[in-house]
Design an enzyme around this catalytic site. Sequence first.
Site, short mmCIF file in Angstrom:
data_model
loop_
_atom_site.label_atom_id
_atom_site.label_comp_id
_atom_site.label_asym_id
_atom_site.label_seq_id
_atom_site.Cartn_x
_atom_site.Cartn_y
_atom_site.Cartn_z
CG HIS A 121 -10.58 -1.46 6.97
ND1 HIS A 121 -10.06 -1.18 8.70
CD2 HIS A 121 -9.58 -1.93 6.41
CE1 HIS A 121 -9.19 -2.06 8.41
NE2 HIS A 121 -8.98 -2.15 7.06
CG HIS A 156 -6.66 1.75 0.45
ND1 HIS A 156 -5.62 1.52 0.51
CD2 HIS A 156 -7.30 1.67 1.30
CE1 HIS A 156 -5.69 -0.06 1.19
NE2 HIS A 156 -6.91 0.62 1.94
CB SER A 204 -9.13 -0.97 1.78
OG SER A 204 -10.22 -2.34 2.56
CE LYS A 235 -3.26 0.91 4.66
NZ LYS A 235 -5.30 0.18 5.15
CG ASN A 268 -1.99 -0.90 1.43
OD1 ASN A 268 -2.04 -1.56 0.27
ND2 ASN A 268 -2.17 -1.97 2.27
CG ASP A 283 -11.22 4.46 6.23
OD1 ASP A 283 -9.77 4.41 5.32
OD2 ASP A 283 -11.39 3.67 6.85
CD GLU A 327 -13.06 1.33 2.99
OE1 GLU A 327 -11.87 0.44 2.16
OE2 GLU A 327 -12.87 0.41 3.24
#
Length: 361
Positions: A122, A198, A170, A217, A37, A195, A166
Amino acid sequence: MPDLSQYCNDRLQALEAQHARRHLRAVPPGLVSFASNDYFGLSTHPVVVEAARAAMADGAGAGASRLVTGNHAHFAPLEAKLAAIHRQPSALVFGSGYLANLGTITALMGPGDLILADKLVHACMIDGAQLSGATLKRFRHNDVLHAEALLTEYRGQYDKVLIATEHVFSMDGDRAPIAALEKLAMKYDCWLMVDDAHGLHDEPDVPVDIWMGTLSKAAGSYGGYIAASQPVIDYLLTAARSFVFSTGLPPAACAAALAALSIAEAEPERRARPVQLARRVTQALGLTEAQSAIIPIILGSSEAALAASEALKRHGMLAVAIRPPTVPPGTARLRLTFSANHTDAQVDALIAALKHEGIGA
Ligand SMILES: *Cc1c(COP(=O)(O)O)cnc(C)c1O
């Protein structure tokens, strides 16, 4: 009462039968990794490593919770940078992304409240929701109409409502319709929490109430954070138990993250490259165009995903099989991620290997 070790052995055997037992393995050396990541390739960047080394002069550890004596000088500039990236007045660094989600959701929500979460958020958002005692309902992945239907039906029964999603998912690499969810939050008087583990950088200009992210990440270091209004941050640093009762990050982790964020900011081509490489692969294989640095190649069974991962290993490439319960049953996959450090030749070799093995084509 069973014997403790016997109990654990029995549980492990049951998991093994479901192909769900996990193992810690050394990362095989010499493989080109499409599994990290570290999207901007910054965890090993000499400037980032040197920033960590220099910060060590201030101690290897913070020594205490930030509310006691652990609030060393490396937090403030990092938090200022994180707030600016998310166009928020303030930010608060936690021990990890997991701790940020857990502490924030439990501090803000409780019994009598509703958390409306995307089906694919997540585990740490779900854990926070469950620990908070609020009612948790899930809407179908990225389905704003389903989220609205749930709000129409249930909004009136709850005091506060938090919509949780998110930014970049992810395990799927697709993006949430954040602007539409923000409109929904306005219309139904809810808070919106995103979130961004990523994502990071090039954030959508949407007035999200709470941004959460990780420093582990794209930022190449370790730690997590929340970016929000000043009152939200002031409240969290008083009420988020995972913040209050846990030691602050070491100086080196903060300094490395700040250096990495500064490099990413100054180098737009570094930020753009991982998605460009992912698109090169989706295009070559005729897959849905990548929306991020993450490509899922859905293979169905855990065995198929494991076999694909093994096949790539024979080509000198590392890609992990992601299996239930990390992803829904029947959607085991090869998860490929791209970094700014990959060369064009490495990505072309990956395409050739995937085609040769008949994976995703
Ligand atoms: C990795 C991840 C987290 C947790 O962040 P850590 O800093 O690794 O604890 C939270 N949310 C999502 C979506 C993640 O992928």
